[in-house]
Design an enzyme around this catalytic site. Structure first.
Site, PDB file in Angstrom:
ATOM      1  N   LYS A 559       0.474 -54.629   7.631  1.00 24.47           N
ATOM      2  CA  LYS A 559       1.232 -54.924   8.852  1.00 24.47           C
ATOM      3  C   LYS A 559       0.415 -54.401  10.013  1.00 24.47           C
ATOM      4  O   LYS A 559      -0.574 -53.693   9.817  1.00 24.47           O
ATOM      5  CB  LYS A 559       2.615 -54.267   8.812  1.00 24.47           C
ATOM      6  N   ARG A 560       0.827 -54.728  11.241  1.00 19.28           N
ATOM      7  CA  ARG A 560       0.125 -54.176  12.386  1.00 19.28           C
ATOM      8  C   ARG A 560       0.096 -52.644  12.275  1.00 19.28           C
ATOM      9  O   ARG A 560       1.022 -52.028  11.742  1.00 19.28           O
ATOM     10  CB  ARG A 560       0.813 -54.597  13.692  1.00 19.28           C
ATOM     11  N   THR A 666       9.386 -58.853   8.169  1.00 19.31           N
ATOM     12  CA  THR A 666       9.403 -60.002   7.264  1.00 19.31           C
ATOM     13  C   THR A 666       8.408 -59.787   6.132  1.00 19.31           C
ATOM     14  O   THR A 666       8.544 -60.393   5.077  1.00 19.31           O
ATOM     15  CB  THR A 666       9.074 -61.316   8.002  1.00 19.31           C
ATOM     16  N   LYS A 670       8.498 -60.922   2.043  1.00 17.79           N
ATOM     17  CA  LYS A 670       7.436 -61.621   1.296  1.00 17.79           C
ATOM     18  C   LYS A 670       7.075 -60.849   0.040  1.00 17.79           C
ATOM     19  O   LYS A 670       6.903 -61.426  -1.037  1.00 17.79           O
ATOM     20  CB  LYS A 670       6.179 -61.754   2.163  1.00 17.79           C
TER      21      LYS A 670
END
Ligand SMILES: *Cc1c(COP(=O)(O)O)cnc(C)c1O
Length: 823
Positions: A559-560, A666, A670
């Site tokens: 993620k970021r 999100t 996933k």
């Protein structure tokens, strides 16, 4: 719903999609469009040829779909988003159209391997992270569910930067994604709209009414590029329209006539910079003039286009809310509210009240964050200079709105100040979130907790005023990309047991639950995971020349890079694990690969330092001969394509943000869908994931949002946690004293001091429970059968998080549209 046979009314000869016709189209495209001899064509030539052959078939569907929507006079929804994180188009298109196999075979007969050319396509990385990926998933869902939904955005010349890692540090390289041309777009040089900036407003009277003209501004032309988006398993295609900035008439004739040719060219270049580059920033507002111009640029073009279509179809302007819904993806496009008012009042000459009624009937707004630093505000002085007429309109909207507030809360001046669209306390700023709420008929948060916190904090006053305006619509992900495409082995296993309806009805996965007791199925599930771990290990070997063992537990945080997402907490656990091994407690530990991936905003120094720390720790841990059980990997350049390789290989999904900070997430969805166990806080959609998969099938730790709030209120003292926990103290001391950076022992002194004194995201407070949760992870992983059961139940119970459920909720509760299209 219309059937395929009826397509022939619209076009007697749609292109056939069998292997032989595809072969012919590919060969034709290679020779006539790409201009290459099949005998000497390069892999990229073939990639382009296939792409052209596929897009011919997509654009036909787009035409039938448009004709049908026009004829049936459907209501359309327009999704306005600054970002679309789409990734690659070829495989997605082939799978949605249903001729992936046929295309593989066609190419094979021409001596080309589809697998060898797909990696040559560049990702369309026109987004930063979750917000942009959500927009892309929503487009896929609208097309797949036959909803008349259109995307509008910006065609950035340069998308999200490419991340390199040099000596452990992030370096940014420009993303020149259009370098080799883009077969997926249709330029529309005739679809152009003028967009104005600066200038001034002239007031005059017409039949006793004040009228306003915005004059003498700079003009930039917005030109459309269309990306038709095919649905999965139907004959529909919707459209994503991205705008590029072009100079007015290419050259300013005045300068040209004055002989100032160089100045004319320079001004052309300056106006075209508007769509040049995506701001690489996540969860932080960007208070730059160029950013405001980008926002207004694509919004103005989109609203003009929408009104133009409405008129072309012969609808009266008063019917706008019956035919048009516009969704604002965060506040970035919120200036659309003022732009529509301007066009209705100044151009269509509607009375203010009528215009306002239409505007509010059309717009709705999705909030994506509670974090104050991410809330967009624009200085009134800047807005007055760049968009003088819009500033007036915002004042007028605010005037009418605050009258309503006073009427509802007589005598309460404080609430008037708090609700005003203009913030008077910080040097007069326009609060874009307030404009968005006031101008919308619906406002939604993106997970249950997030919406509750919106109602309780950020929008509490608005909620008291208009409780019915607020709804929750929990985010989702498209199963077409994140399971069917990214994890073909698992998709195949599932389809063999329950059929393939799950691709469009993800709740079907629940039918896998009984198979948890089936030993053969469990073994197959495990083999699929194993193969996906090998595939990731090959990628890591190829890209980084590090050998990781698929026998180890793959512990994944992708993620970021952001302080609130707490990669630092993960690093502290990595160090604790390392120390335990060094203390001779190796037999307690399960072999682990901890993999990180993610980009840091180039200006976010602290986040870049975290990347460096991860790489420094990896260097020490991976090269310690006494440490055979642990590896740490930072995989560079996280994007949609790498996500699609990492996610199916994950055993453990790290979703460890401070409770109350992650709106939804999100990535969490996933990973769980692909059979990873989650270790996470009670934050964002993690809470709903826990409800769905069952609390015995997820590792929850740490404070919840209320406990975070309380600790903050009562005074958080991180040093207390440091002093009372030996392992935590040891890990932090090692970082601070240069154990991982012996060449520069002071490298992380400030970072650690900040954790000890401030620790805004309460890493230290959650550390002990996080380590305990990881011990539970280890214990379960030692029992592979028990682990696999739980992992399988995660997959089986994630149906709720399909983007199709999300989009249907928007369609019914917010947009008022229904399915219509070709099946
Ligand atoms: C899904 C996704 C994200 C969002 O991840 P979170 O864990 O929800 O922050 C970011 N980037 C890419 C490339 C993604 O696919």
């Amino acid at each position: 719903m219309k059937t395929l046979e009826m397509v022939h009314e619209y076009d007697p000869r749609p292109l056939p999609c069998d292997k032989d016709s595809l072969k012919e189209s590919i060969r034709d495209a290679l020779i006539h469009i790409v201009g290459k001899d099949p005998l000497t064509a390069t892999p990229r030539d073939w990639l382009h040829a296939v792409s052209f052959a596929v897009r011919e078939r997509i654009i036909e569907r787009r035409m039938y779909t448009k004709r049908l929507f026009d004829q049936e006079q459907v209501k359309r929804v327009y999704y306005l988003s600054m970002e679309y994180l789409i990734g690659r188009m070829l495989v997605n298109s082939l799978m949605n159209l249903g001729f992936y196999e046929a295309c593989c075979e066609a190419l094979e007969e021409m001596g080309v391997s589809l697998h060898e050319i797909i990696d040559m396509e560049s990702d369309a990385a026109l987004g930063n992270g979750g917000l942009g990926r959500l927009a892309a998933c929503i487009l896929d869902s609208m097309a797949s569910q036959c909803l008349p939904g259109y995307g509008y955005g910006i065609r950035y010349e340069f998308g999200m930067f490419h991340q390199g890692i040099e000596n452990g540090e992030q370096v940014e390289h420009p993303d020149n994604w259009l370098r080799y041309g883009n077969p997926w777009e249709f330029p529309r040089p005739e679809k152009i709209f003028p967009v104005h900036f600066y200038g001034y407003v002239v007031e005059h009277r017409e039949r006793g009414q004040p009228r306003y003209h915005w004059e003498d501004g700079e003009e930039v032309i917005a030109m459309a590029y269309d990306y038709p988006t095919p649905g999965f398993g139907n004959k529909n295609a919707n459209n994503l329209r991205l705008w590029a900035a072009k100079a007015t008439r290419d050259f300013d004739l005045d300068y040209f006539n004055e002989g100032d040719y160089i100045r004319a060219v320079r001004e052309k270049i300056e106006s075209e910079t508007i769509s040049m580059v995506l701001y690489p920033n996540d969860a932080t507002a960007i208070g730059r003039e160029l950013r405001l111009k980008q926002e207004y640029f694509f919004v103005s073009a989109s609203i003009q286009d929408i009104l133009h279509r409405h008129a072309e179809l012969g609808y009266p302007i008063e019917s706008l809310p019956d035919k048009v819904a516009i969704q604002l993806n965060d506040t970035h496009p919120a200036i659309a509210i003022a732009e529509l008012m301007r066009l209705l009042v100044d151009s269509h000459q509607l009375p203010w009240q009528k215009a306002w009624e239409l505007t509010r009937g059309v717009f709705s707004y999705t909030n994506h964050t509670l974090m104050p630093e991410a809330l967009e505000t624009w200085p009134v002085t800047l807005m007055e200079r760049v968009l003088p007429r819009h500033m007036q309109i915002i004042y007028d909207i605010n005037f009418h709105f605050l009258n309503e507030v006073r009427h509802n809360f007589p005598g309460d001046n404080d609430i008037v100040r708090r609700l005003s669209i203009i913030d008077e306390n910080h040097g007069r700023q326009v609060r874009m979130a307030h404009l968005a709420v006031v101008g919308s008929h619906m406002v939604n948060g993106v997970a249950a907790l997030h919406t509750e916190l919106l109602k309780k904090h950020l929008f509490n006053d608005f909620y008291r005023l208009w409780p019915d305006r607020f709804v929750n619509i929990t985010n989702g992900i498209t199963p077409r990309l994140w399971l069917n495409q990214a994890n073909p082995a698992l998709a195949d296993l599932i389809t063999r047991h329950i059929g393939n309806n799950w691709t469009m009805d993800l709740e079907q996965l629940r039918r896998l639950e009984p198979l948890v007791d089936n030993r053969d199925f469990r073994r197959e599930f495990q083999q699929v995971k194993r193969r996906n771990k090998e595939r990731l290990a090959e990628l890591v070997k190829r890209q980084m020349d590090i050998t990781i063992s698929p026998d180890a537990l793959f512990d994944i945080q992708i993620k970021r890079i952001h302080e609130y997402k707490r990669q630092l907490l993960n690093v502290l656990h990595v160090i604790t694990f390392y120390n335990r091994i060094r203390e001779g407690r190796a037999e307690e530990q399960v072999s682990r690969v901890t993999l990180f991936a993610g980009k840091a905003a180039p200006s976010y120094t602290r986040a870049k330092q975290i990347i460096r720390l991860i790489n420094d720790v990896a260097d020490v841990v991976n090269h310690d001969p006494m440490n055979p059980k642990q590896q740490v990997v930072f995989l560079p350049n996280y994007d949609v394509s790498t996500a699609a390789v990492i996610i199916p290989a994950a055993d453990l999904s790290e979703q460890i943000s401070t409770a109350g900070t992650e709106a939804s997430g999100t990535g969490n969805m996933k990973l769980a869908l692909n059979g990873a166990m989650t270790i996470g806080t009670l934050d964002g959609a993690n809470i709903e994931i826990r409800e769905a998969v069952g609390e015995e099938n997820i590792f929850i730790f740490g404070m919840n949002a209320e406990e975070v709030e309380r600790l903050k209120r009562e005074g958080y003292r991180p040093r207390d946690f440091y002093e009372s926990n030996d392992e935590l103290r040891r890990a932090l001391d090692m970082i601070r004293d240069g154990f991982f950076s012996p060449q520069e022992p002071g490298r992380y002194r400030d970072l650690v001091n900040n954790l000890l004194t401030e620790d805004q995201y309460m890493v230290l407070a959650d550390y002990a429970d996080y380590v305990r949760a990881h011990e539970a992870v280890d214990a379960l992983y030692r029992d592979p059968e028990a682990w696999m059961r739980k992992a399988m139940l995660n997959t089986a119970r994630m149906g709720y998080f399909s983007i199709d459920r999300t989009v249907m909720q928007y369609a019914q509760e917010v947009w008022g549209i229904s399915p219509e299209g070709w099946v």
